[in-house]
Design a protein around this motif. Structure first.
Motif, PDB file in Angstrom:
ATOM      1  N   ALA A   5       0.859  -1.186   0.000  1.00 46.54           N
ATOM      2  CA  ALA A   5       0.000   0.000   0.000  1.00 46.54           C
ATOM      3  C   ALA A   5       0.887   1.225   0.000  1.00 46.54           C
ATOM      4  O   ALA A   5       1.718   1.397   0.894  1.00 46.54           O
ATOM      5  CB  ALA A   5      -0.903   0.019   1.221  1.00 46.54           C
ATOM      6  N   LEU A  30       0.886  -8.559   8.556  1.00 44.86           N
ATOM      7  CA  LEU A  30       0.085  -7.438   9.053  1.00 44.86           C
ATOM      8  C   LEU A  30       0.760  -6.767  10.243  1.00 44.86           C
ATOM      9  O   LEU A  30       0.792  -5.535  10.333  1.00 44.86           O
ATOM     10  CB  LEU A  30      -1.326  -7.913   9.426  1.00 44.86           C
ATOM     11  N   ALA A  35      -0.696  -3.077  10.493  1.00 40.65           N
ATOM     12  CA  ALA A  35      -2.046  -3.035   9.938  1.00 40.65           C
ATOM     13  C   ALA A  35      -2.884  -4.161  10.530  1.00 40.65           C
ATOM     14  O   ALA A  35      -2.365  -5.039  11.219  1.00 40.65           O
ATOM     15  CB  ALA A  35      -1.987  -3.170   8.413  1.00 40.65           C
ATOM     16  N   THR A  36      -4.174  -4.095  10.260  1.00 44.05           N
ATOM     17  CA  THR A  36      -5.086  -5.172  10.658  1.00 44.05           C
ATOM     18  C   THR A  36      -5.760  -5.714   9.397  1.00 44.05           C
ATOM     19  O   THR A  36      -5.686  -5.101   8.326  1.00 44.05           O
ATOM     20  CB  THR A  36      -6.176  -4.677  11.633  1.00 44.05           C
ATOM     21  N   ASP A  38      -8.773  -5.594   8.678  1.00 50.26           N
ATOM     22  CA  ASP A  38      -9.749  -4.608   8.206  1.00 50.26           C
ATOM     23  C   ASP A  38      -9.135  -3.588   7.253  1.00 50.26           C
ATOM     24  O   ASP A  38      -9.841  -2.943   6.488  1.00 50.26           O
ATOM     25  CB  ASP A  38     -10.412  -3.886   9.383  1.00 50.26           C
ATOM     26  N   ASP A  39      -7.797  -3.424   7.306  1.00 48.90           N
ATOM     27  CA  ASP A  39      -7.115  -2.494   6.406  1.00 48.90           C
ATOM     28  C   ASP A  39      -6.953  -3.069   4.996  1.00 48.90           C
ATOM     29  O   ASP A  39      -6.692  -2.332   4.051  1.00 48.90           O
ATOM     30  CB  ASP A  39      -5.738  -2.125   6.961  1.00 48.90           C
ATOM     31  N   VAL A  40      -7.092  -4.368   4.854  1.00 52.00           N
ATOM     32  CA  VAL A  40      -6.923  -5.028   3.555  1.00 52.00           C
ATOM     33  C   VAL A  40      -8.218  -4.869   2.756  1.00 52.00           C
ATOM     34  O   VAL A  40      -9.286  -5.252   3.207  1.00 52.00           O
ATOM     35  CB  VAL A  40      -6.563  -6.521   3.737  1.00 52.00           C
ATOM     36  N   LYS A  41      -8.113  -4.319   1.561  1.00 51.61           N
ATOM     37  CA  LYS A  41      -9.294  -4.064   0.727  1.00 51.61           C
ATOM     38  C   LYS A  41      -9.331  -4.924  -0.530  1.00 51.61           C
ATOM     39  O   LYS A  41     -10.391  -5.143  -1.100  1.00 51.61           O
ATOM     40  CB  LYS A  41      -9.349  -2.586   0.308  1.00 51.61           C
ATOM     41  N   LYS A  70     -15.926  -7.467   2.702  1.00 49.98           N
ATOM     42  CA  LYS A  70     -15.126  -6.285   3.024  1.00 49.98           C
ATOM     43  C   LYS A  70     -13.938  -6.115   2.078  1.00 49.98           C
ATOM     44  O   LYS A  70     -13.316  -5.065   2.049  1.00 49.98           O
ATOM     45  CB  LYS A  70     -14.593  -6.374   4.457  1.00 49.98           C
ATOM     46  N   ARG A  71     -13.619  -7.177   1.343  1.00 48.59           N
ATOM     47  CA  ARG A  71     -12.476  -7.156   0.447  1.00 48.59           C
ATOM     48  C   ARG A  71     -12.885  -7.712  -0.911  1.00 48.59           C
ATOM     49  O   ARG A  71     -13.720  -8.603  -1.008  1.00 48.59           O
ATOM     50  CB  ARG A  71     -11.342  -8.019   1.014  1.00 48.59           C
TER      51      ARG A  71
END
Length: 194
Positions: A5, A30, A35-36, A38-41, A70-71
């Protein structure tokens, strides 16, 4: 496995790794970048050719990561991903990797084939490609080396490249692997004799 990212990049490459460590590997990556999940898109996974068990494990793991919605999940062929290592537009790149003795996987003009050495040579001779991503076996095959030299095709070895070189595929491939799960290509396709 890699996380990328903006200016953040971290990867783990372990050819001997088994599917059982996928979750722990992701957790480690992560944690390294702070990161968590939830940060992965977006998640990208190769769908073959390759080891059938390895492909199924990788696809199932990535489908699980994206199941919540979510991804987005992107499935690309191994040859499509390797073409990115050339660093030039995909249309001008051939990918040649060994399937087994005398047989090769070839990506040329966005078409993928499982063919014998003579067929690879003929297709490369008839093409206008000037770049090829190859494995070590292709660089030791006399017929292939001769056509690379004769046609002036620059070769790039498929190892020791950063996985984030695949990131341009996020812009060209549509997210959706659920329907493509049965597309997985085992590495042992047989050539049909007609």
């Amino acid at each position: 496995m890699a996380l990328s990212a903006d200016s953040v990049y971290e990867e783990m490459v372990d050819p001997s790794a088994k599917g059982e460590i996928l979750s722990a590997s992701l957790d480690n990556l992560l944690a390294k970048v702070g990161a968590t999940l939830d940060d992965v898109k977006r998640v990208m996974v190769t769908v073959g050719p390759g080891s059938f068990s390895g492909l199924r494990t990788g696809v199932a793991f990535c489908q699980g990561l994206c199941f919540s919605g979510k991804r987005n999940l992107y499935g690309v062929t191994t040859l499509q991903a390797l073409a990115c290592f050339a660093g030039v537009p995909d249309e001008s790149v051939a990918v040649v990797i060994r399937a087994r003795n005398g047989f090769w996987y070839l990506r040329l003009n966005n078409e993928e084939s499982f063919i014998e050495t003579a067929d690879v040579v003929a297709r490369l001779q008839a093409s206008s490609v000037k770049n090829a991503v190859v494995d070590a076996a292709a660089l030791t095959d006399e017929a292939l080396v001769a056509v690379f030299k004769d046609k002036g095709i620059a070769t790039t070895l498929d190892t020791d490249k950063k996985l984030n070189m695949w990131s341009p595929l996020f812009d060209t491939v549509k997210p959706s692997l659920i329907q493509e799960a049965n597309y997985i290509q085992p590495s042992y396709f047989e050539k049909l004799k007609v």
